[in-house]
Write a protein that holds these residues in place. Sequence first.
Motif, PDB file in Angstrom:
ATOM      1  N   UNK A 174       6.756   8.339   4.955  1.00 24.30           N
ATOM      2  CA  UNK A 174       5.475   7.696   4.688  1.00 24.30           C
ATOM      3  C   UNK A 174       4.813   8.383   3.491  1.00 24.30           C
ATOM      4  N   UNK A 175       4.444   7.577   2.502  1.00 20.74           N
ATOM      5  CA  UNK A 175       3.857   8.112   1.280  1.00 20.74           C
ATOM      6  C   UNK A 175       2.587   7.351   0.936  1.00 20.74           C
ATOM      7  N   UNK A 176       1.785   7.915   0.058  1.00 22.83           N
ATOM      8  CA  UNK A 176       0.551   7.267  -0.371  1.00 22.83           C
ATOM      9  C   UNK A 176       0.878   6.131  -1.323  1.00 22.83           C
ATOM     10  N   UNK A 177       0.315   4.941  -1.037  1.00 16.48           N
ATOM     11  CA  UNK A 177       0.534   3.777  -1.891  1.00 16.48           C
ATOM     12  C   UNK A 177      -0.776   3.428  -2.592  1.00 16.48           C
ATOM     13  N   UNK A 178      -0.763   3.531  -3.890  1.00 15.79           N
ATOM     14  CA  UNK A 178      -1.916   3.212  -4.722  1.00 15.79           C
ATOM     15  C   UNK A 178      -1.859   1.728  -5.108  1.00 15.79           C
ATOM     16  N   UNK A 179      -2.908   1.203  -5.725  1.00 15.80           N
ATOM     17  CA  UNK A 179      -2.838  -0.194  -6.175  1.00 15.80           C
ATOM     18  C   UNK A 179      -1.642  -0.418  -7.094  1.00 15.80           C
ATOM     19  N   UNK A 180      -1.133  -1.660  -7.066  1.00 17.21           N
ATOM     20  CA  UNK A 180      -0.048  -2.013  -7.986  1.00 17.21           C
ATOM     21  C   UNK A 180      -0.472  -1.689  -9.412  1.00 17.21           C
ATOM     22  N   UNK A 181       0.504  -1.480 -10.305  1.00 18.90           N
ATOM     23  CA  UNK A 181       0.224  -1.028 -11.673  1.00 18.90           C
ATOM     24  C   UNK A 181      -0.794  -1.911 -12.381  1.00 18.90           C
ATOM     25  N   UNK A 182      -0.687  -3.223 -12.240  1.00 10.17           N
ATOM     26  CA  UNK A 182      -1.634  -4.109 -12.915  1.00 10.17           C
ATOM     27  C   UNK A 182      -3.045  -3.892 -12.386  1.00 10.17           C
ATOM     28  N   UNK A 183      -3.162  -3.542 -11.106  1.00 10.73           N
ATOM     29  CA  UNK A 183      -4.464  -3.217 -10.541  1.00 10.73           C
ATOM     30  C   UNK A 183      -5.002  -1.911 -11.081  1.00 10.73           C
ATOM     31  N   UNK A 184      -4.133  -0.911 -11.222  1.00 11.70           N
ATOM     32  CA  UNK A 184      -4.575   0.353 -11.811  1.00 11.70           C
ATOM     33  C   UNK A 184      -4.988   0.157 -13.261  1.00 11.70           C
ATOM     34  N   UNK A 185      -4.319  -0.786 -13.945  1.00 10.56           N
ATOM     35  CA  UNK A 185      -4.724  -1.089 -15.323  1.00 10.56           C
ATOM     36  C   UNK A 185      -6.131  -1.662 -15.348  1.00 10.56           C
ATOM     37  N   UNK A 186      -6.484  -2.426 -14.315  1.00 12.51           N
ATOM     38  CA  UNK A 186      -7.816  -3.033 -14.251  1.00 12.51           C
ATOM     39  C   UNK A 186      -8.913  -2.007 -14.051  1.00 12.51           C
TER      40      UNK A 186
END
Length: 869
Positions: A87-99
Amino acid sequence: MSIKKITSALIAILSLGASHAQDYKQYPMWNASLPMEQRVKDLVSRLTLEEKVAQMLNAAPAVQRLGIPAYEWWNEILHGVARTPYKTTVFPQAIGMAATWDTAALKQMAYYSALEGRAINHLAVTEGKTGDRYRGLTYWTPNINIFRDPRWGRGQETYGEDPYLTGKLGAAFVRGLQGNDPKYLLAAACAKHYAVHSGPEASRHTDNFNPTPYDLWDTYLPAFRELVVNAKVAGVMCAYNAVYKQPCCGSDLLMSDILRNQWKFTGYVTSDCGGIDDFVKRHKTHKTNADASADAVMHGTDVECGNNVYRSLVDAVKTGLISEKQIDVSVKRLFTIRYRLGMFDPADKVPYGQLPMSTLEAPEHKALSLKMARESIVLLKNTGVLPLSKKLKRVAVIGPNADNRVALLGNYNGFPTRIVSVLEGIREKLGPDAEVIWQPGVGYTSDTIFTPDVENGFFRYEGQPGFEVQYFNNENLEGAAVHTGRVAAVNCFFSQGQAPAAGVSADHYSARYRSSFTAAADTTLLFQMEGDDGYRLFINDSLVANSWKGRLGVRNLKWNVQKNKTYNLVLEYRQNEDGAFMRLQKGSDRKADMQAIARQAAAADVIIYAGGISPELEGEQMWVNAKGFNGGDRTSILLPEVQTELLKQLKATGKPVIFVMLTGSAIAVPWEQQELPAILNAWYGGQSAGTAVADVLFGDYNPSGRLPVTFYKDDASLPDFKEYAMAGRTYRYYTKEVLYPFGWGLSYTRFKYAGLNLPSKITKGRAVPVSVTVTNTGDRDGEEVVQLYLSYAGIRERAPLRALKGFQRVSLKKGAAAEVKFLLKPEDLELISDAGKSYIPSGKLTISVGGGQPVAATPGFVQKTVSVQ
């Protein structure tokens, strides 16, 4: 010879072997006090040709006589550590991080993810599993291809359509992931897919693109240059497609001239998986594997991922196609990376070399995931209905993404301990005193929803409920089964690296499920199969459904049955890689009654519709049988018609309808923009997406996301998908009116711009200071993304309409002001000539600063026109 003498001889031989096994520790390659270059040279000098070639495969075997452990180069960390059994930390998808337009947060995200990866790698070293996939420290990310067309399903993996934004965000990711230790890399990033690569998915292995020199240098190469030259990325992945009729991994221009000679890249290059195989089988530019392999290596491709085509390099050397010295160049690059990662030094000497598994999902990592999910949300429209009151007593939550956790994870993802859906986030926000009415309403593309039966015992094997399952350690059910057991249902999900049963490989296995059922009546039964990789379904020995060589996706099968007749069922499943998912269900289709849904929702004070699309529909080369989608890409950018129809019914209730849109790319919503009071785009927001959405909806977070892509009005706005010329694409070259422009995003407060200061004359070759005062004139604290654009007038050669050249995220209390400063470097003022050369033109330059592009849709920007001399 007596037994005693034989035993003594064996002991002597074993002792001698043990002694020799430790002799390698005396070699310079193991001396941590020596320069890395000397150690690498010593190591490579001790390898045979066959050993060298084997090290150039993504699954590099151990060289036991030298103590070199096996190593798997392939790993993924796009928005958190991916595809592990942990189990790992899941951040927003890359396009979301770009936003988020937040380079500091992205750098921190990459750093935290690398720490989690280090912990997993340390465990792999301890367990002797360094040769297992997704346990290494060389991550094949970030994806910095330009998202030139919203139909591309993998655009979700990128940082959007703008070269400048992509380069800055990608560089922040690389610096966070690789760390700042002067000797060791925390982890190794890899810029992909080099270059001129952004769909379509279906033809990516055969496509040849011929961009003009202008488009190549103006759009497709700047982000790669930023990562290679300035961020010092450790690796580069060359793309599947060809450019100017040469496969990218064997391109004179891209690989030899630009990457290695002009940019002086000294890191390693890997092919995309199967990319070298494409030279012969698909591009047909080379006759044999040896030809293809030798050419790729001579162009600087050091690792071949996928099909072990590089094994032919042994013969290529022996037949004179390539010299062993050229092989040495690649092998030295590869071991330099491994040395920089500390793989040949004591763990206690390497920073982060002994991180525990408790590093995974650390509290600060989860907190950053929530922060970035909040920052990523873009408020597209708001007539004042938002933020909602937390005192609401009855809220309706409708839509296919309301309680869909899969959609929140995007692709190339890990799996966290907990995923908060939009529905769950709203329920937690409102508490137990509020009533939340919810239902999916419709599917993404259809008003017919499959409903599985709940009856037990329908499928039976040898008189008992369930299935027999046999597992084989190959993809084709060959030989004897390595494990036989029983399962209650075909509903398996295994993370990458997780074996389904004892003795079964974690990858490249197959399974055969056997059961039977007896019909209760003359009728038609409906079965639904869904999952990854390939399958075959037999009923009474007849092959009734077959997707053995393609990705499964979701498929329905209708089968006519006779009362009291027993039917034997065999389901065969082929697992390739990246985990396993296979489900077979009996059920029925339910057609949505939109009017009934609307009547139920009308009882609420407000209706929140969570729709859009899903990574189940868009992504990498996938099988999808749905209107508007093909092969992982989209054939239409419009919101699927069935969702608009339901939204019309919901609006007719007279209750406020807020549209929460989940997507990996731009969706055209012309009716929704015209008719609904509020729309927010939440992308695929990661493990805390639901909490973040609720925080924005109910005013606990003031939205601050900005679009990294243009939202066009309709399909007619787009050029042909396979056309790689940039004319008519992205905000830089699109001349028509759009739905929401690049850089767009609303707030619950207001920001005023004034006092734009910069020199009235600009001298070429000198940096240009620019400053502006930004004031929060609203009644809420908020964050603004200050954006700086350049535009030249009267340029004879091609030039963007405007181009982003600076951005900063600032936080301002209500009523507060701040001076925001930029420093434009000489290269920021450059344009590209038709011949692909950079230059700074003389004449008039307009510099604009504001909360978005200097267009009519973005009020409040300030600008000045100055002279460049």
